[in-house]
Design a protein around this motif. Structure first.
Motif, PDB file in Angstrom:
ATOM      1  N   PRO A 117       0.842  -1.202   0.000  1.00 49.60           N
ATOM      2  CA  PRO A 117       0.000   0.000   0.000  1.00 49.60           C
ATOM      3  C   PRO A 117       0.880   1.257   0.000  1.00 49.60           C
ATOM      4  O   PRO A 117       1.930   1.282   0.640  1.00 49.60           O
ATOM      5  CB  PRO A 117      -0.781  -0.122   1.316  1.00 49.60           C
ATOM      6  N   LYS A 118       0.449   2.273  -0.729  1.00 49.41           N
ATOM      7  CA  LYS A 118       1.282   3.463  -0.885  1.00 49.41           C
ATOM      8  C   LYS A 118       1.574   4.177   0.429  1.00 49.41           C
ATOM      9  O   LYS A 118       2.579   4.874   0.555  1.00 49.41           O
ATOM     10  CB  LYS A 118       0.624   4.440  -1.865  1.00 49.41           C
ATOM     11  N   GLU A 119       0.693   4.031   1.414  1.00 50.08           N
ATOM     12  CA  GLU A 119       0.887   4.729   2.686  1.00 50.08           C
ATOM     13  C   GLU A 119       1.786   3.959   3.645  1.00 50.08           C
ATOM     14  O   GLU A 119       1.999   4.381   4.786  1.00 50.08           O
ATOM     15  CB  GLU A 119      -0.465   4.992   3.349  1.00 50.08           C
ATOM     16  N   SER A 120       2.358   2.847   3.221  1.00 50.21           N
ATOM     17  CA  SER A 120       3.180   2.014   4.102  1.00 50.21           C
ATOM     18  C   SER A 120       4.380   2.798   4.637  1.00 50.21           C
ATOM     19  O   SER A 120       5.082   3.489   3.896  1.00 50.21           O
ATOM     20  CB  SER A 120       3.675   0.777   3.363  1.00 50.21           C
ATOM     21  N   ALA A 121       4.612   2.663   5.946  1.00 48.09           N
ATOM     22  CA  ALA A 121       5.766   3.296   6.584  1.00 48.09           C
ATOM     23  C   ALA A 121       6.726   2.256   7.153  1.00 48.09           C
ATOM     24  O   ALA A 121       7.929   2.515   7.271  1.00 48.09           O
ATOM     25  CB  ALA A 121       5.313   4.243   7.693  1.00 48.09           C
TER      26      ALA A 121
END
Length: 297
Positions: A117-121
């Motif tokens: 997912p693009k929001e992965s940190a």
């Protein structure tokens, strides 16, 4: 005489006797089952009444649609839904666990980095069968702050793999099959590549020079013949134990031409398990507040 008296008494009491009223027919009032069953029966009956009333009301409100409305509904039902984007399906979150920007892909037997997912940190991909990391793996995930690939089979990492990860702070590549290090992102505070097969020629001369935030460096249990060059001033802990380091110089940790230089941030240097005798290099530690751990004789 007695018969006459009995007859008179009978006529006197007959008007006072009234017939019993007819029994109640309401099935909702049942007293024979106790208080709990009585309330349950009332609730059940009330629920049925409301359900039936609502059903009747709905039936009354139902109208037959006209031809125009019917045609509109038909067109809407025929119109295909918009195609799903690749990230909308979130295949990783079906295989792994996604929670508040963290992706946990531990021990799921994957052999490559899955789409994230693009929001992965944070990505924890420990103990899998990943063999290679490429630039495409993290090209669209700019917010990554921590990557952990402990216990995989990684042999190769493309130099551009971490080039776009400007926020990456912690990178763990422990327990893999690495022979060399890739170009590292500038904001790293921790780099862990212990238990690999890294040799000194696999680390570029300026690999750590520009990492001004690096505090923890773990390169123990590798095949290094020397201490990496140009270690940043920010380092607090350096683990180099159990390599093949045979010698160090006055410039390894200190500055040979500056006797007033003090490297006060370093808290621990571990060099035990190497063939080097630290006692033969006394000037190499003159700038340190603590002596490295290792053999001095």
């Amino acid at each position: 005489m007695k018969t006459l008296q009995s007859t008179l008494l009978l006529f006197l009491f007959v008007p006072l006797i009234k017939p019993a009223p007819p029994a109640q027919q309401d099935s909702r009032i049942i007293y024979d089952y106790g208080t709990d069953n009585f309330e349950e029966t009332l609730f059940s009956q009330d629920y049925e009444d409301k359900y039936l009333d609502g059903k009747r009301t709905k039936e009354k409100e139902t109208v037959i649609p006209d031809e125009k409305s019917f045609q509109l509904q038909k067109e809407q039902s025929v119109t295909p839904p918009p195609p799903k984007k690749e990230n909308d399906e979130m295949p990783t979150c079906l295989l792994c666990v996604c929670l508040s920007g963290s992706v946990y892909c531990e021990e799921v037997d994957i052999d490559a980095v899955p789409p994230l997912p693009k929001e992965s940190a944070y990505l924890y991909a420990r103990f899998n069968r990943i063999k290679k990391l490429t630039a495409k793996d993290f090209a669209d995930i700019p917010n990554l702050r921590r990557l952990d690939f402990t216990g995989n089979l990684i042999e190769d990492i493309e130099d551009g793999t971490f080039s776009k990860l400007s926020l990456l702070e912690e990178l763990t590549l422990a327990e893999n099959q690495l022979l060399k290090l890739p170009v590292l992102p500038p904001k790293l505070t921790l780099f862990n590549a212990k238990y690999n097969k890294i040799k000194s020629r696999g680390i570029k001369a300026n690999a750590f020079k520009k990492l001004h935030n690096l505090s923890f460096l773990y390169l123990d249990h590798n095949a290094l013949e020397s201490v990496p060059l140009n270690l940043p001033e920010s380092l607090r802990v350096i683990h180099l134990q159990f390599n093949n380091i045979t010698s160090i110089t006055d410039d390894t940790f200190c500055k040979a031409n500056d006797t007033s230089y003090i490297r006060d941030r370093i808290e621990e240097i571990r060099l035990e398990g190497n063939p080097i005798v630290l006692g033969k290099h006394p000037n190499s530690f003159i700038c340190l507040k603590r002596l490295p751990v290792g053999s001095y004789i």
